[in-house]
Design a protein around this motif. Structure first.
Motif, PDB file in Angstrom:
ATOM      1  N   GLY A   9       0.840  -1.246   0.002  1.00 28.26           N
ATOM      2  CA  GLY A   9      -0.012   0.057   0.080  1.00 28.26           C
ATOM      3  C   GLY A   9       0.884   1.123  -0.043  1.00 28.26           C
ATOM      4  N   GLU A  10       0.167   2.105  -0.093  1.00 29.24           N
ATOM      5  CA  GLU A  10       0.718   3.445  -0.324  1.00 29.24           C
ATOM      6  C   GLU A  10       1.703   4.024   0.928  1.00 29.24           C
ATOM      7  OE1 GLU A  10      -0.718   7.288  -2.806  1.00 29.24           O
ATOM      8  OE2 GLU A  10      -2.046   5.492  -2.353  1.00 29.24           O
ATOM      9  N   SER A  11       2.285   5.014   0.856  1.00 31.52           N
ATOM     10  CA  SER A  11       3.004   5.309   2.247  1.00 31.52           C
ATOM     11  C   SER A  11       2.003   6.083   2.981  1.00 31.52           C
ATOM     12  CB  SER A  11       4.241   6.704   1.824  1.00 31.52           C
ATOM     13  OG  SER A  11       4.466   7.232   2.895  1.00 31.52           O
ATOM     14  N   GLY A  12       2.019   5.610   4.389  1.00 32.12           N
ATOM     15  CA  GLY A  12       1.245   6.402   5.343  1.00 32.12           C
ATOM     16  C   GLY A  12      -0.283   5.533   5.457  1.00 32.12           C
ATOM     17  N   VAL A  31     -13.404   5.384   0.251  1.00 31.81           N
ATOM     18  CA  VAL A  31     -12.283   6.315   0.559  1.00 31.81           C
ATOM     19  C   VAL A  31     -11.497   6.669  -0.689  1.00 31.81           C
ATOM     20  CG1 VAL A  31     -11.630   6.009   3.038  1.00 31.81           C
ATOM     21  CG2 VAL A  31     -10.750   4.253   1.529  1.00 31.81           C
ATOM     22  N   PHE A  32     -11.489   5.921  -1.523  1.00 29.30           N
ATOM     23  CA  PHE A  32     -10.671   5.845  -2.891  1.00 29.30           C
ATOM     24  C   PHE A  32     -11.462   6.969  -3.802  1.00 29.30           C
ATOM     25  CE2 PHE A  32      -8.501   4.431  -6.751  1.00 29.30           C
ATOM     26  CZ  PHE A  32      -7.479   5.380  -6.778  1.00 29.30           C
ATOM     27  N   GLU A  33     -12.449   7.216  -3.497  1.00 26.50           N
ATOM     28  CA  GLU A  33     -13.520   7.783  -4.609  1.00 26.50           C
ATOM     29  C   GLU A  33     -13.019   9.121  -5.005  1.00 26.50           C
ATOM     30  OE1 GLU A  33     -16.363  10.945  -5.637  1.00 26.50           O
ATOM     31  OE2 GLU A  33     -15.630  10.807  -3.472  1.00 26.50           O
ATOM     32  N   PRO A  34     -12.374   9.894  -4.100  1.00 25.74           N
ATOM     33  CA  PRO A  34     -11.811  11.304  -4.718  1.00 25.74           C
ATOM     34  C   PRO A  34     -10.794  11.082  -5.789  1.00 25.74           C
ATOM     35  CG  PRO A  34     -11.995  11.417  -2.422  1.00 25.74           C
ATOM     36  CD  PRO A  34     -12.332   9.875  -2.679  1.00 25.74           C
ATOM     37  N   ARG A  35     -10.145   9.880  -5.743  1.00 24.80           N
ATOM     38  CA  ARG A  35      -9.024   9.791  -6.704  1.00 24.80           C
ATOM     39  C   ARG A  35      -9.371   8.737  -7.808  1.00 24.80           C
ATOM     40  NH1 ARG A  35      -4.050   8.202  -3.076  1.00 24.80           N
ATOM     41  NH2 ARG A  35      -2.793   8.764  -5.018  1.00 24.80           N
ATOM     42  N   CYS A  36     -10.454   8.186  -7.917  1.00 25.33           N
ATOM     43  CA  CYS A  36     -10.704   6.779  -8.409  1.00 25.33           C
ATOM     44  C   CYS A  36     -11.127   7.223  -9.858  1.00 25.33           C
ATOM     45  CB  CYS A  36     -11.841   6.080  -8.021  1.00 25.33           C
ATOM     46  SG  CYS A  36     -12.307   4.772  -8.875  1.00 25.33           S
ATOM     47  N   VAL A  75       8.329 -13.062  -2.816  1.00 28.47           N
ATOM     48  CA  VAL A  75       8.251 -13.764  -1.547  1.00 28.47           C
ATOM     49  C   VAL A  75       6.854 -14.595  -1.264  1.00 28.47           C
ATOM     50  CG1 VAL A  75       9.876 -12.684   0.055  1.00 28.47           C
ATOM     51  CG2 VAL A  75       7.652 -11.598  -0.221  1.00 28.47           C
ATOM     52  N   GLY A  76       5.957 -13.853  -1.827  1.00 27.94           N
ATOM     53  CA  GLY A  76       4.597 -14.122  -1.737  1.00 27.94           C
ATOM     54  C   GLY A  76       3.877 -14.951  -2.696  1.00 27.94           C
ATOM     55  N   TYR A  77       4.902 -15.509  -3.754  1.00 25.04           N
ATOM     56  CA  TYR A  77       4.285 -16.001  -4.836  1.00 25.04           C
ATOM     57  C   TYR A  77       3.217 -17.188  -4.913  1.00 25.04           C
ATOM     58  CZ  TYR A  77       4.546 -17.715  -9.753  1.00 25.04           C
ATOM     59  OH  TYR A  77       4.149 -17.981 -11.034  1.00 25.04           O
ATOM     60  N   GLU A  78       3.214 -17.805  -3.830  1.00 27.52           N
ATOM     61  CA  GLU A  78       2.247 -18.814  -3.599  1.00 27.52           C
ATOM     62  C   GLU A  78       1.318 -18.393  -2.248  1.00 27.52           C
ATOM     63  OE1 GLU A  78       5.541 -21.250  -3.295  1.00 27.52           O
ATOM     64  OE2 GLU A  78       5.327 -21.503  -5.294  1.00 27.52           O
ATOM     65  N   GLY A  79       1.383 -17.135  -2.006  1.00 28.17           N
ATOM     66  CA  GLY A  79       0.625 -16.793  -0.652  1.00 28.17           C
ATOM     67  C   GLY A  79      -0.497 -16.088  -1.171  1.00 28.17           C
ATOM     68  N   THR A  80      -0.876 -14.737  -0.073  1.00 27.23           N
ATOM     69  CA  THR A  80      -1.836 -14.144  -0.310  1.00 27.23           C
ATOM     70  C   THR A  80      -1.239 -12.569  -0.328  1.00 27.23           C
ATOM     71  OG1 THR A  80      -2.449 -14.289   1.751  1.00 27.23           O
ATOM     72  CG2 THR A  80      -3.746 -15.404   0.165  1.00 27.23           C
ATOM     73  N   ILE A  81      -2.094 -11.601  -0.768  1.00 25.61           N
ATOM     74  CA  ILE A  81      -1.594 -10.420  -0.658  1.00 25.61           C
ATOM     75  C   ILE A  81      -2.625  -9.438  -0.405  1.00 25.61           C
ATOM     76  CG2 ILE A  81      -1.965  -9.853  -3.091  1.00 25.61           C
ATOM     77  CD1 ILE A  81       0.622  -8.237  -3.185  1.00 25.61           C
ATOM     78  N   THR A  82      -2.403  -8.391   0.533  1.00 23.56           N
ATOM     79  CA  THR A  82      -3.232  -7.452   1.027  1.00 23.56           C
ATOM     80  C   THR A  82      -3.086  -6.006   0.366  1.00 23.56           C
ATOM     81  OG1 THR A  82      -3.956  -9.003   2.894  1.00 23.56           O
ATOM     82  CG2 THR A  82      -4.553  -6.581   3.034  1.00 23.56           C
ATOM     83  N   VAL A  83      -4.169  -5.274  -0.127  1.00 24.63           N
ATOM     84  CA  VAL A  83      -3.561  -4.128  -0.396  1.00 24.63           C
ATOM     85  C   VAL A  83      -4.356  -3.137   0.537  1.00 24.63           C
ATOM     86  CG1 VAL A  83      -3.538  -2.564  -2.375  1.00 24.63           C
ATOM     87  CG2 VAL A  83      -3.523  -4.702  -2.819  1.00 24.63           C
ATOM     88  N   MET A  84      -3.657  -2.256   1.219  1.00 27.02           N
ATOM     89  CA  MET A  84      -4.313  -1.134   2.106  1.00 27.02           C
ATOM     90  C   MET A  84      -4.227  -0.066   1.515  1.00 27.02           C
ATOM     91  SD  MET A  84      -2.537  -2.367   5.789  1.00 27.02           S
ATOM     92  CE  MET A  84      -3.899  -0.961   6.711  1.00 27.02           C
ATOM     93  N   TYR A  85      -5.289   0.916   1.917  1.00 26.05           N
ATOM     94  CA  TYR A  85      -5.521   2.244   1.437  1.00 26.05           C
ATOM     95  C   TYR A  85      -5.935   2.962   2.311  1.00 26.05           C
ATOM     96  CZ  TYR A  85      -6.585   6.434  -1.211  1.00 26.05           C
ATOM     97  OH  TYR A  85      -6.510   7.707  -1.348  1.00 26.05           O
ATOM     98  N   GLU A 141      -8.367  -4.573  -1.315  1.00 21.50           N
ATOM     99  CA  GLU A 141      -8.348  -5.836  -1.934  1.00 21.50           C
ATOM    100  C   GLU A 141      -7.400  -6.889  -1.354  1.00 21.50           C
ATOM    101  OE1 GLU A 141      -7.719  -5.186  -6.046  1.00 21.50           O
ATOM    102  OE2 GLU A 141      -7.779  -7.210  -6.556  1.00 21.50           O
ATOM    103  N   GLN A 142      -7.759  -8.157  -1.403  1.00 21.51           N
ATOM    104  CA  GLN A 142      -6.940  -9.255  -0.869  1.00 21.51           C
ATOM    105  C   GLN A 142      -7.226 -10.643  -1.674  1.00 21.51           C
ATOM    106  OE1 GLN A 142      -7.266  -9.076   3.201  1.00 21.51           O
ATOM    107  NE2 GLN A 142      -9.101 -10.470   3.360  1.00 21.51           N
ATOM    108  N   GLY A 143      -6.227 -11.026  -1.995  1.00 20.69           N
ATOM    109  CA  GLY A 143      -6.373 -12.331  -2.518  1.00 20.69           C
ATOM    110  C   GLY A 143      -5.004 -13.037  -3.047  1.00 20.69           C
ATOM    111  N   PRO A 144      -5.137 -14.273  -3.635  1.00 23.84           N
ATOM    112  CA  PRO A 144      -3.823 -14.710  -3.976  1.00 23.84           C
ATOM    113  C   PRO A 144      -2.871 -14.031  -4.764  1.00 23.84           C
ATOM    114  CG  PRO A 144      -5.507 -16.249  -4.517  1.00 23.84           C
ATOM    115  CD  PRO A 144      -6.130 -15.055  -4.368  1.00 23.84           C
ATOM    116  N   THR A 145      -1.785 -13.776  -4.444  1.00 21.79           N
ATOM    117  CA  THR A 145      -0.733 -12.863  -4.943  1.00 21.79           C
ATOM    118  C   THR A 145      -0.707 -12.671  -6.398  1.00 21.79           C
ATOM    119  OG1 THR A 145       0.762 -13.286  -2.917  1.00 21.79           O
ATOM    120  CG2 THR A 145       1.726 -11.888  -4.829  1.00 21.79           C
TER     121      THR A 145
END
Ligand SMILES: Nc1ncnc2c1ncn2[C@@H]1O[C@H](COP(=O)(O)OP(=O)(O)OP(=O)(O)O)[C@@H](O)[C@H]1O
Ligand SMILES: Nc1ncnc2c1ncn2[C@@H]1O[C@H](COP(=O)(O)OP(=O)(O)OP(=O)(O)O)[C@@H](O)[C@H]1O
Ligand SMILES: [Mg+2]
Ligand SMILES: [Mg+2]
Lengths: 329, 326, 331
Positions: free
Chosen positions: C42-45, C287-292, C216-226, C232-236
């Motif tokens: 996710g983005e910084s902060g 939360v992403f609406e203003p930039r989406c 590192v997470g090729y076979e794992g999952t990824i979580t995207v934060m904002y 969003e999350q799911g298989p990497t």
């Protein structure tokens, strides 16, 4: 040929250690043209930060500049100036975005207090205007200016602190900025906004920059010319396009091969094993040979010097003539 | 806020526990003067009843009361600010004795502590800046030597040189008894004059430690990235020194506040050597003469000061270090 | 399983003279099964470090709970919870702040071993040597060295050894390689993977670099934060190649071509604005609406919940337009 903003001549920096003086920077020559950005890449410990600090005559103890000249257009040799003149020269004319700028802020002061201190140190008559300018730059860096200025460093995230460091470097409108890994803690979007700002000030205000990084993707985006460092020496310099499409030094090629990418076999990228040698005293032979696939007997005998292979392309390797170095990226 | 209140509560409970402990421990100590006096009265032919009344009049204690009852009476009196009466200075309230002694100790130790801290801070920072030079070697050596020498030895040396060999300073007492006590210039000047040697003895015993701990704190700060950045940002030497000092004080702060807490106990030797009627002196004389109520009260005061200083150090530290504030 | 349920973290910050609360992490639930890899990007902060610290038990959540193998560690500490909390260790980004400059590596490693009584005193040295060997260091060469005498790579390894000393079941690595240069970064990542697989460790890998996350997470999952939330999350591999949330798409397409690799995401998706809303004035809707770039009227009305993007997969996104964006917009 355009004007040279700063020329580093024959720079040698040594750190004293128990085993004797360690040469962190050895006979480095660099020229930064006005309005251009010079990329400086190389692996950890090869001397990039030391070069940057030496350009401001601020190498940390126990290091010292053994010889060399750092000639700024319009100012002369920095090493010849008085202490006070050097102090005022720093930051007003040349500023630095520090590596690990995470920890380069005084933990006991709010950001605004630190800006006011800077104003006092540089005898700026209107500190309020400077604070206003800081807020403005924060906005351009996608930071909430008011919150940043009100915060103590520990209240900011890693990336925020790094961008506050960038803000401070831009604050006094210097002519040259040395960016030392300015984007390592940043995600791709924040990176992009930082690169945009760099390009903007670069185009609008004619600021020149040295861009130090091990992130080759970014160098490719911003730099006009790239110099590759290895063990305190420059081993290859070329215009950016040339370097990335046709790197000639085996070390440059290994660096390009070490990026984890988003397509293809995820495990195709390869790290570079081994470590660069520590340079104590005289050395014989090429310093990269232990890790080099193309090593020959010649590499042990003498140290290769930078040799032109093209108009602006110089390489320090014996193999450049024998083997076609046009590796694909 | 809640944390502060809780900590304060803990401090109060600890003071109560220490009070209780000293109460019982003191009664286990051999050489009980009340028991001795009671026996003497009996031998003089008094009935047990009469002797007990007499003892009560003299010492405010019923000798035959069970210890537990004595304890509750003591606590009850304590919360009403009544610390009992002295056995040795017959009939004088303990609180009065303490209040008369405390200002001298406070003056002596706070001056000594402050001066030694400031000297130690300055020397420590200078040494850290010039590390591995002769300045560092010399100062660090001197500081460790003084750090190792107990203050009664420095006190003794001072006494010998400055009152016997060169009688520049007065010996004994803390002001000239011929001057009327009051906030007048002659009186204050007399106190200052008398305080020079004992304060100096304290300072010489303490500045070495502060120098050494400041040195290590300042060396750590000098290695921090922001000090390097300060130089490149073109900050003036004064500003950089300011950052260095402020950041080096932080790790010393807790120690400083704790020393404030220990100060009542820390001046026993100096006070008795220079015969200054302070708390240390009071503790010492009460202990040798088994003056229970005074011992009890002074011990309680000494430990309460340490406990409260601990509490203050904790609470104040989070005020001066923004990183802990949240 | 290391999991957090609806965790929230609020910080008080100064606003002029007043204090105000900001929500750095907002109702995040994630879980890492034993011996699996989860990457947080996710983005910084956006709250990655804050979330990582809560998972590792060094920062108490304002609301919600963190559980380690079924034991809730975020509640008041008991001996059992203390033991469970020890199973999760944090690896910091900055090796300097983790290693005490006045201790040798051997002393540093011995401290937790003694404090938590991991091995008897007589086996201390052997255990230190074992840990250092595990992280690819030569014990003889580094045991009696001070941190500043080690190279950057060695220091990073020593920090890892320190984290492993209490025999954790999970590692939370916060930007563990972002300071390591590219040539040794992969070697560090390989080390993490190797240790995770030989020691059966669950790995939470916080990074801002999708390339690293994929490695590192090729076979794992990824979580995207904002902005403190999971978007969003799911298989990497699936999230990287078929991102559903517009934010993920924007993030991925802003990666410089040289880093991403040839022909990755030919289509550039640019956010409407580079401005990140302030944590104090978050939009009421998404939360992403203003930039989406795809935002509609509905997006500014209500905040979308995480939901599966299609029946078959385990991918989830918090976007009202999920169907619209998962197909068509990105090839
Ligand atoms: N404080 C120091 N004491 C001793 N040697 C040092 C010190 N700082 C740097 N060096 C030496 O100088 C060399 C170059 O260090 P420098 O920090 O310039 O490298 P760098 O290229 O910036 O690496 P990185 O990518 O890790 O920042 C190091 O290999 C080290 O040997
Ligand atoms: N101690 C604190 N006091 C106040 N605010 C804080 C504190 N710690 C973090 N924050 C705020 O919480 C938010 C999230 O911070 P966090 O460090 O978790 O971000 P991050 O995702 O790790 O970012 P980065 O990639 O830049 O490191 C930021 O807005 C930050 O300013
Ligand atoms: Mg560097
Ligand atoms: Mg972070």
């Amino acid at each position: 040929m355009s004007e040279v903003a700063v020329a580093v001549d024959d720079l040698v920096v040594e750190f004293s250690s128990d085993e004797g003086p360690v040469r962190a920077v050895d006979r480095v020559n660099l020229q930064l043209e006005r309005g251009k950005i010079l990329g400086l890449i190389g692996e950890s410990g090869c001397g990039k930060t030391t070069v940057a600090h030496a350009m401001l005559n601020a190498v940390a103890e126990p290091g010292r500049i053994v010889r060399g000249r750092i000639h700024y257009a319009g100012h002369g040799d920095l090493l010849g100036m008085s202490e006070e003149a050097q102090r005022l020269f720093r930051w007003q004319h040349v500023s630095v975005v520090f590596q690990a700028s995470q920890n380069t802020l005084n933990p006991l002061q709010r950001i605004e207090a630190q800006i006011r201190e800077l104003a006092r140190a540089h005898r700026i008559s209107n500190p309020n205007a400077l604070v206003g300018r800081a807020r403005e730059i924060c906005d351009r860096l996608r930071l909430d200016g008011r919150r940043m200025l009100d915060a103590y460093p520990h209240q900011l995230s890693g990336g925020m602190r790094q961008r506050v460091g960038i803000m401070l470097a831009l604050l006094l409108q210097p002519e040259i900025i040395l960016f030392d890994e300015p984007t390592t803690a940043l995600d791709s979007l924040s990176q992009e906004s930082v690169l945009r700002i760099i390009e903007e000030i670069h185009a609008k205000e004619g600021i020149s920059g040295v861009f130090i990084t091990h992130d080759l993707g970014i160098v490719a985006e911003v730099a006009d010319v790239v110099a590759v460092m290895y063990a305190g020496r420059i081993v290859e310099t070329a215009p950016t396009g040339t370097l990335f499409n046709a790197p000639r030094h085996p070390y440059s090629r290994a660096l390009l091969n070490a990026l984890p990418r988003l397509t293809g076999d995820p495990r195709a990228a390869k790290g570079l094993t081994g470590a660069p040698p520590k340079v104590v005293g005289e050395v014989a032979g090429c310093l990269f040979r232990e890790r080099c696939r193309f090593q020959t007997a010649q590499c042990k005998m003498a140290e290769p010097v930078l040799t032109s292979v093209d108009a602006d392309h110089r390489v320090a390797c014996f193999k450049i003539n024998e083997e076609d170095g046009r590796a694909s990226v | 806020m809640m944390r502060t209140i809780r900590r304060f509560g803990v401090a109060v409970v600890m003071i109560w526990m220490v009070t209780t402990l000293t109460f019982f421990l003191i009664r286990l100590m051999p050489g009980n003067p009340i028991a001795t006096a009671y026996q003497t009265l009996l031998q003089q032919g008094m009935t047990a009843q009469q002797a007990a009344v007499q003892i009560h009049i003299l010492y405010d204690v019923y000798p035959n009361q069970p210890v537990l009852t004595q304890y509750f009476v003591y606590l009850w009196n304590l919360v009403h600010g009544n610390l009992g009466t002295s056995i040795v200075y017959t009939g004088r309230p303990v609180l009065g004795l303490i209040l008369a002694a405390a200002p001298w100790t406070l003056l002596l130790v706070s001056m000594g502590l402050l001066i030694s801290f400031v000297i130690g801070l300055l020397l420590g920072v200078i040494v850290a800046i010039h590390r591995d030079t002769w300045i560092d070697n010399l100062t660090s050596q001197v500081a460790s030597v003084f750090h190792g020498v107990p203050n009664y030895i420095t006190g003794f040396i001072f006494l010998y040189f400055f009152t016997v060999m060169w009688p520049w300073f007065p010996f004994g007492n803390i002001y000239n008894p011929s001057i009327a006590v009051g906030l007048t210039f002659p009186f204050v000047a007399s106190v200052a004059y008398h305080a020079v040697l004992p304060v100096a003895a304290y300072v010489f015993g303490a500045f070495g430690g502060w120098t050494l701990s400041t040195k290590s704190a300042a060396m750590a700060v000098l290695g921090d990235d922001f000090m390097m950045a300060d130089k490149i940002r073109g900050l003036t030497s004064a500003q950089r020194l300011d950052h260095l000092v402020n950041n080096s004080i932080l790790p010393l702060f807790t120690g400083f506040v704790l020393s404030l807490g220990f100060m009542f106990g820390g001046s026993v030797f100096i006070e008795s050597m220079f015969s200054i009627p302070g708390l240390g002196y009071l503790v010492q004389s009460a202990t040798t003469q088994r003056d229970y109520p005074v011992m009890q009260a002074t011990f309680m005061l000494l430990s309460a000061a340490v406990i409260l200083a601990n509490f203050a150090a904790d609470t104040l530290y989070s005020r001066i270090d923004p990183r802990i504030r949240n | 399983m290391l999991a957090c349920d609806q965790v929230v973290k609020r910080f008080a910050i100064r606003r002029g003279w007043r204090a105000q609360l900001v929500t750095a992490v907002n109702q995040v639930s994630i879980s890492v099964p034993a011996a699996q890899v989860l990457c947080i990007v996710g983005e910084s902060g956006c709250g990655k470090t804050t979330l990582g610290k809560m998972l590792a038990g060094v920062l108490p959540p304002t609301e919600g709970s963190v559980t380690v193998d079924g034991v809730e560690v975020s509640a008041r500490r008991t001996a059992e919870r203390e033991r469970a909390a020890l199973k999760v260790q944090l690896v910091h980004q900055d090796p300097f702040s983790t290693l005490n400059p006045v201790h040798t590596i051997g002393e540093e490693l011995s401290l937790p071993l003694i404090h938590h009584r991991i091995v008897p005193k007589s086996h201390l040295r052997e255990e230190c040597e074992r840990l250092l060997t595990l992280t690819g260091l030569n014990p003889k060469a580094v045991l009696d060295k001070y941190p500043h005498e080690l190279s950057g790579g060695q220091r990073q390894r020593a920090v890892l050894a320190l984290a492993l000393s209490v025999r954790p079941r999970y590692l939370v690595a916060d930007e563990a390689v972002s300071m390591v240069d590219v040539s040794s970064r992969l070697i560090m990542l390989d080390l993490f993977l190797e240790i995770a697989s030989t020691q059966d460790l669950g790995l939470v890998f916080i990074t801002h670099d999708f390339g690293v996350a994929r490695y590192v997470g090729y076979e794992g999952t990824i979580t995207v934060m904002y902005l403190g939330r999971v978007v969003e999350q799911g298989p990497t591999e699936q999230v990287i190649h078929h991102p559903c949330h517009p934010y993920t798409q924007v993030l991925l397409s802003s990666i410089p071509a040289l880093q991403a690799g040839r022909d990755f995401m030919p289509q550039k998706i640019v956010p409407r604005s580079f401005e990140v809303p302030s944590l104090e004035h978050l939009p009421v809707g998404c939360v992403f609406e203003p930039r989406c770039p795809f935002a509609t009227e509905a997006c500014s009305q209500s905040a979308p919940q995480l939901r599966a993007t299609d029946k078959a997969s385990s991918q989830q996104a918090a976007c009202l337009l999920v169907e619209a964006t998962s197909t068509g917009v990105v090839g």
